[in-house]
Design a protein around this motif. Structure first.
Motif: not given
Length: 472
Positions: A255, A257, A260-261, A264
């Motif tokens: 977790f 940054l 993140l993609k 997701t």
């Protein structure tokens, strides 16, 4: 590793640098052994539909009790998902597959010889634990052993074998007792368990645990005796070492940054895949056809006829058309199928065109099934196996697989109750989620066709060259 060697070797190879993309005999045989686990996955999903009437009659189960039986497998799969990444990372991909098959064999035997509902639940839970591990480790293992030009099609065989397992279980279940059907479920488990010692471990996992020489020799074996694997082996080693230095392989490390993609895309596709209604339709296909006034045997056979060729078509097109176009077409088809099924139940409830509504329900389910098999069934797992770097692959795989089975449990447990509330409304909900999937794919999902795992992971995780990776 010395700095001069790192700087002289590009991290990401060009398309022409990788070893030959012609599949070797060992690569084909290794993939076939791995996808025995995918067949087990499919047979477990397909079991609850043909077995429903026999189990309910023999053990006097009501709808709520059978819904628990149908859905408890997904609870077991959540347990399996939690341990899948750690097991595959610390013990290896082959050990993880072997452990999962032991769980499945014990589960099938518990179901086959159960006299009371509790043994059914225990058996289904154990099968689910095995499936939770298999659903992660099989596509990851295949993705890690194949070249970039073969990876999509070979990984998609995972979904083809799931489809084959569902379809064959539907067909056999139409003629066999549910206990015998459970015994037959142990056969592919045994086939994989006995074959695992004859296939190589993932070269990327071997690199992750520091077995560099064995990693390169395994890669050579997979690519062929005369193939030049030096650049691919160096790329794997550099990328693995650097990511392991950068972030610890843990849920906390996932977790961040920079991931993140990837998170997701991976989790989003899996959530939308499940909330589109697939397991509700697969688990309870027979009852859907009966509710619509159609023959369940004819409907089930029609599903089988549609599923296998559409999944095979998806395998063929995976590395030709790419992941994104197939996902967009597939999501559009599932949306249309749910709309047609919803319209069928609406016409039946309003007593209009009642002679056409059963056929419309069949067409809707077949359009949904065929479209799902083309892309939404397999591609989310292909992409999940491609987008996470080696340092977080275990934790990310466990998380995404857990999310998959959590969503699957919600849908499979709630489906019968939703259908009791409103069959029309149930399929409208599914259609709206499938419609949202189209937007999600169009806006967020990257194309991974023709790129190495290291290229895909570097681009998604905001790492594009050796300077970003602190190789100097």
């Amino acid at each position: 590793m010395d700095t001069e060697r790192k700087m002289s070797t590009p991290l990401l190879s060009s398309v022409g640098d990788e070893a030959s993309s012609v599949p070797t005999r060992i690569l084909i045989l290794t993939t076939l052994v791995a996808v025995f686990g995918s067949y087990v996955f499919g047979s477990a999903i397909g079991y609850s539909s043909p077995a429903q009437s026999g189990i309910m009659d023999d053990l006097n189960l009501d709808v709520a009790e059978y819904s628990l039986f149908g859905s408890i497998m997904t609870i077991g799969a959540m347990i399996g998902a939690i341990v899948s990444g750690s097991l595959a990372d610390y013990a290896g991909r082959r050990v993880a597959m072997g452990f999962s098959e032991l769980c499945c064999i014990l589960g099938w035997l518990a179901i086959a010889f159960s006299k009371v509902a509790w043994w059914l639940y225990v058996g289904r839970l154990l099968v689910g634990c095995g499936m939770g591990i298999l659903s992660y480790v099989v596509p990851v293992y295949i993705a890690e052993i194949t070249t970039k030009d073969l990876r999509g099609g070979f990984t998609a065989i995972h979904q083809l074998m799931i489809c084959f397992g569902i379809s064959l279980t539907y067909l056999i279940g139409a003629y066999l007792n549910w206990r015998l059907l459970a015994v037959i479920g142990t056969l592919p488990c045994l086939a994989q368990l006995l074959s695992l010692s004859f296939i190589p471990e993932s070269p990327r996992w071997l690199a992750k645990v520091g077995r560099w020489e064995r990693s390169q020799s395994t890669l050579q074996r997979l690519r062929g005796r005369n193939a030049d694997v030096s650049q691919e082996a160096t790329e794997i080693r550099d990328f693995t070492e650097t990511f392991q230095q950068q972030t610890e392989d843990s849920i906390i490390g996932l977790f961040q940054l920079q991931y993140l993609k990837s998170l997701t895309v991976g989790a989003g596709l899996i959530i939308l895949q499940q909330f589109g209604g697939v397991n509700g339709i697969y688990f309870y296909a027979s009852s859907i056809f009966v509710s619509a006034g159609f023959s369940k045997s004819i409907g089930t056979i029609a599903m089988v006829i549609v599923q296998i060729p559409m999944t095979a078509l998806g395998v063929i097109l995976m590395d030709k058309s790419g992941r994104r176009p197939l996902l967009l077409i597939s999501a559009s088809g599932t949306c249309l199928g749910c709309v047609l099924a919803s319209l069928s139940f609406f016409l039946e409830d309003s007593h209009r065109w009642t002679e056409f509504s059963p056929i419309l329900a069949l067409v809707g389910v077949l359009v949904y099934t065929g479209s799902f098999s083309l892309g939404m069934g397999g591609i989310p797992w292909v992409i999940m196996s491609e987008i996470f770097p080696i340092n977080v692959k275990g934790s990310a795989g466990s998380f995404v697989t857990f999310v998959h089975w959590l969503c699957s449990w919600i849908v499979s447990y709630a489906f019968n109750f939703l259908m009791t509330w409103s069959s029309t409304g149930t399929f409208l909900i599914f259609s709206s989620i499938c419609g949202f999937t189209i937007l999600f794919v169009a806006k967020l999902v990257p194309e991974t066709k023709g790129r190495t795992l290291e290229e895909v992971q570097a681009s998604l995780n905001k790492i594009s060259n050796k300077e970003d990776l602190n190789l100097e």
